[in-house]
Write a protein that holds these residues in place. Structure first.
Motif: not given
Length: 498
Positions: A448-449, A21-22, A454-456, A245-246
């Motif tokens: 998605l933003e 989740k991080n 959080k992800f990018v 997206i990634g």
């Protein structure tokens, strides 16, 4: 900690990422599979090799030490675009899949252009190229009529993989956009195109959003993959859409520069009426009701690999490029066009070949190396230039791939693109984008933003140097003249190539 899995079905291998989740990659596994080149220009794979490789990679991932497979909530997919999988009435492939890099369909492309005329670009928003799916369908119908007679429906590679895992037939909009059968702006299979080529509507699978929930795993794959029965399966997207997206390309002004063997410039677009006249690709994004425009350089990183293999086979890339930062912009008046295997954007030309222009006795190998790097970037800038001329804002570029591994090249991109260039701290490409679609679909985030926040993770940032920007603007003007100046020469030389 809960997890999602992103499955990236590539041309040479499938890669699976376990992400928490991080946005931290907690595990990964991959499996390769063969390519078949039965004739020159042909490129095929056995569709079930994708399934077997994916199941093996998932089993490796779920059985790894320290991983609680019961905490995996969802999976999603990224896949190589355009590949044709034809299914019979029982849902089995009738022949090997024909891949995106298969070039046997030139005749069918000309037929499509003749039959559809201006409707081709107005409906599908893209020109007829050999890599797209409709030309492959027509080729099979014309050349393998007995096999085609069995075909009831077509799928793209990742959609076949997902179908085998779930038993459910779907295709997302971002992948469907690369078939030449989709009304891209209308987000529906085009009745006009289907009718023009006498294909029934039933030949196309149901359409779904990339983050859409499409089912759960079949019992046999719950056992063979080690995934829990509660795992939700989401549609996923085309590799370029998932790569966007990634990399966080989810709003206007953000652009992706990806330098692998080929090179891609991809920019977010929210105006479905924007017209690029087929000069760049216009596809549906993996983000709902969004689009992206994309230009392609066929021999981007390949140009530098060729240069190293030819002139420094026993050196590393670091050794080859040592001192390149000390060469001023313009490589001492030496210019390279990266047309080693032809070109795609803005010149869809399979005959054109590369050139070094302006060689003199003062040039050393390091000048040639810098000229190759600059030429690759100039080619990508052709797409940036077209985006801007069409009214797009291009002010921040996320750079990934080989071009993001060298600080000199990153600064060069900032200067040639005249934009801020940012590298990523956790570059994982389309696989991370697929995982983000699963995370968003699993309602970890409201958008998605928010997931990208959080992800990018960004790393270094490079701002354009005004003096270098001015120098490169002049050189780019020269670069843009080389194609027309050498086109007829390369056509004359073509018969003498091996």
């Amino acid at each position: 900690m809960s997890y999602v899995i992103g499955i990236d079905l590539g041309t040479s291998a499938v890669k699976v990422l376990l992400v928490d989740k991080n946005g931290t990659v907690a595990g990964e596994a991959s499996r390769s599979y063969p390519l078949f080149h039965e004739h020159t220009g042909w490129s095929e794979q056995r569709a079930d090799d994708w399934v077997e490789g994916t199941v093996e990679a998932l089993r490796e991932l779920t059985s790894a030490a320290g991983i609680d497979a019961g905490k995996i909530e969802g999976i999603s997919f990224s896949g190589q675009m355009h590949g044709l999988v034809l299914l019979d009435g029982d849902g089995n492939p009738i022949r090997n899949a024909i891949l995106w890099n298969d070039t046997r369909t030139t005749g069918q492309c000309r037929d499509i252009e003749q039959k559809l005329g201006d409707k081709l670009l107005s409906i599908t928003r893209n020109p007829a190229l050999e890599g797209f799916t409709l030309p492959k369908i027509l080729w099979v119908r014309e050349n393998e009529p007995e096999a085609f007679a069995k075909a009831k429906l077509f799928l793209l590679p990742k959609d076949y993989l997902r179908y085998r895992l779930t038993g459910e037939l779907h295709m997302d909009y971002s992948d469907a956009a690369g078939t030449l059968l989709l009304d891209v702006a209308g987000k529906a299979w085009s009745g006009e195109v289907l009718e023009a080529f006498e294909l029934p509507a039933s030949f196309c699978p149901p359409l779904v959003e990339s983050h859409g929930l499409v089912g759960n795993l079949l019992p046999e794959f719950i056992e063979s993959t080690g995934l829990p029965a509660t795992t939700k399966v989401f549609a996923g997207g085309a590799d370029n859409a998932c790569g966007a997206i990634g990399s966080g390309i989810l709003s206007e002004g953000l652009t992706l520069c990806s330098i692998g063997t080929s090179g891609v410039i991809l920019s977010y677009e929210n105006d479905k009426s924007k017209d690029f006249a087929g000069k760049v690709h216009f596809f549906n994004h993996g983000k709902e009701d969004s689009f992206y425009v994309m230009g392609v350089t066929l021999a981007a990183g390949y140009s530098l690999s060729w240069f190293k293999k030819t002139f420094a086979p026993n050196e590393s890339f670091d050794q080859l490029l040592e001192g390149v930062g000390g060469v001023k912009p313009g490589a001492g008046g030496l210019l390279f066009t990266p047309y080693l295997v032809g070109e795609r954007t803005p010149h869809p030309d399979s005959v054109i070949r590369a050139s070094f222009i302006g060689i003199d006795g003062s040039h050393e190998r390091i000048h040639f190396a810098r000229a190759v790097m600059e030429g690759i970037t100039f080619s990508l800038n052709e797409s940036v230039d077209m985006f801007r001329k069409a009214g797009k804002k291009v002010d921040t570029i996320i750079s990934i791939g080989g071009g993001a591994q060298n600080p000199v090249w990153l600064q060069m991109q900032a200067d040639i693109f005249d934009a801020k260039v940012v590298s990523l701290a956790n570059e994982q490409g389309p696989g991370l984008g697929a995982a983000m679609l699963a995370a968003y679909g699993s309602e970890w985030f409201e958008s998605l933003e928010a997931c990208a926040d959080k992800f990018v993770k960004h790393a270094e940032s490079y701002s354009p140097n005004p003096e270098a920007v001015a120098a490169y603007a002049g050189i780019f003007n020269v670069y843009q003249q080389v194609y027309e100046q050498t086109k007829s020469l390369n056509e004359a030389l073509a018969p003498y190539r091996g």
